[in-house]
Design an enzyme around this catalytic site. Structure first.
Site, PDB file in Angstrom:
ATOM      1  N   GLU A  60       0.849  -1.205   0.000  1.00 51.53           N
ATOM      2  CA  GLU A  60       0.000   0.000   0.000  1.00 51.53           C
ATOM      3  C   GLU A  60       0.882   1.251   0.000  1.00 51.53           C
ATOM      4  O   GLU A  60       0.633   2.201  -0.752  1.00 51.53           O
ATOM      5  CB  GLU A  60      -0.914   0.015   1.233  1.00 51.53           C
ATOM      6  CG  GLU A  60      -1.788   1.271   1.280  1.00 51.53           C
ATOM      7  CD  GLU A  60      -2.503   1.472   2.629  1.00 51.53           C
ATOM      8  OE1 GLU A  60      -2.941   0.460   3.230  1.00 51.53           O
ATOM      9  OE2 GLU A  60      -2.617   2.625   3.059  1.00 51.53           O
ATOM     10  N   SER A  68      -0.657 -10.574   6.691  1.00 52.29           N
ATOM     11  CA  SER A  68      -1.472  -9.363   6.842  1.00 52.29           C
ATOM     12  C   SER A  68      -0.883  -8.472   7.927  1.00 52.29           C
ATOM     13  O   SER A  68      -0.826  -8.837   9.105  1.00 52.29           O
ATOM     14  CB  SER A  68      -2.911  -9.765   7.194  1.00 52.29           C
ATOM     15  OG  SER A  68      -3.552  -8.721   7.891  1.00 52.29           O
TER      16      SER A  68
END
Lengths: 283, 283
Positions: free
Chosen positions: B124, B217
């Protein structure tokens, strides 16, 4: 006896500039006044009065042909009033204060809810916020005040030029919870933090700390508070006449600093008197 | 036995949206791939593979006619590469990540040195910074990193959407020492802080805390770290198969939460198995 005199004691750039402009203007004409005291030093204001510069508090009371705008600046409304009179204006607003006024105006024009970190009653603050004419304004003195800010789409944050950076940082951090966009202009003048840092350093080393400056000067008063935290034996005085011999009994080291509106000659008079009392030279 | 299941466990808005878009697209065609895993859940990625959605890591390796852009977004360079190919693009970038990319682009275009608060290695973050093409960029993970920022005329600050507000606040406060103008867009997604707050509340009340989500994650891993601080007896697991009976010996209360990329069915499987082991229903 050891005397430590702060290098940063006395006039900052903006005060020096305003005082010079006032004395220069006074030399050239006699029909002159200042809107509010030029700087927060009763002794300097008195000397200027001797040169013919009268202090007038309201625009409607001005009868002179020439007006000097003080170092702290005035409100946008007063500026409009002055402009509507046929006066010669000498603008001695500190350039750093002027910059804060310009940021207030442009942030407001761009729709930012203006947050001014400072003391609501101070003339500098009242001047700055008056330039934010297009969006809401909140004056915030403490983190507790910032907690009460409303949620809004964008916040513009600026500071009174004499604010402490730590308080400003805490308030900006809290603003991040109130709005998705926070645009900050750090309008704090370095002279203040340099002076405060040096005062802290000296106050922590001496047995008596003297802070010279107008009792109506916010920056001098804050300087005395800062020194008192490190050396409870701190005295805030305006002139050498305020010195009391009892202060020096059993004292072997003295620190001296002065606010941004304290002229060099007042500092010198204090230093001389302290030297006389203590029978030593300052460093 | 008491089981507390967090209300905020599982898919956030952006992950739910991306997963739905991917399953919908897979139903309609067979020549489809995603550029990187759609979300950081190996189990969801596997299910999508069963539906024909292959994961491709580099644009040059795409042989399919349709490509899905993952929830974390991709770099501006990859976007350019994709545009130069005659592909049908399904953009499943989380709208909050897209907003951060847009702020990066516009701050950079306006000459702000961009500070992105986040983890430099996260896809990201790599995506967001790639959109800042006109001015310098620094990725800052900690206040210590922020201390090393260069002085510059204006700083633009944004955050990885899963950052903690506290870290962001500290870094913004430090930026005020580096530049006269600091323009901040708080791009942190509330879902992360709500999830972390609830996890803290539950972890402080139970004897065993289970955090479900992909080992790849970042937000799940951080959630497990947060829970471990309050309850050292915290387990990070991906699926019900990871559960070990020994965890429940002598335990009378269990808390369960899950990362933003953990599907509801995986959470349900874990809850069912925990209920079986403990012979009780969850709250």
């Amino acid at each position: 006896m050891k005397i430590l005199l702060a290098k940063s004691a006395g006039f900052c750039f903006g005060v020096k500039r305003a005082t010079n402009m006032a004395f220069e203007a006074a030399g050239g004409c006699r029909h002159i006044c200042s809107l509010g005291p030029i700087i927060h030093s009763p002794q300097v204001v008195e000397k200027l009065a001797d040169e013919g510069v009268q202090v007038v508090d309201r625009v409607e009371d001005i009868t002179q042909d020439n007006v000097i705008i003080r170092s702290h600046g005035i409100t946008a409304g007063e500026l409009d009033q002055l402009a509507s009179k046929s006066l010669s204006i000498i603008d001695a607003t500190c350039p750093f204060v002027k910059k804060a006024q310009q940021h207030a105006a442009s942030l407001s024009r761009d729709g930012y809810h203006l947050v001014l970190v400072g003391e609501a009653e101070h003339p500098e603050v009242q001047g700055i916020v008056s330039f934010a004419r297009s969006a809401p304004v909140t004056v915030v003195a403490t983190p507790e005040d910032a907690e009460k800010l409303p949620r809004c789409s964008k916040l513009g944050v600026i500071a009174q030029t004499t604010q402490s950076l730590g308080n400003f940082q805490q308030i900006v951090a809290l603003c991040l919870r109130k709005s998705k966009e926070v645009r900050v202009f750090n309008t704090i003048c370095d002279a203040t933090s340099v002076r405060q840092e040096e005062a802290r350093e000296i106050a922590s080393k001496v047995e008596l700390m003297l802070v010279i400056g107008g009792f109506n000067s916010a920056n001098t008063t804050r300087l005395a508070v800062i020194c008192k935290e490190l050396q409870p034996n701190t005295q805030h005085l305006e002139t050498a006449d305020d010195i009391e011999p009892a202060w020096f009994e059993g004292i072997s080291s003295i620190g001296i600093t002065a606010g941004a509106s304290t002229p060099a000659w007042l500092i010198e008079q204090v230093v001389k008197k302290v030297e006389r009392f203590s029978g030593t030279d300052s460093e």
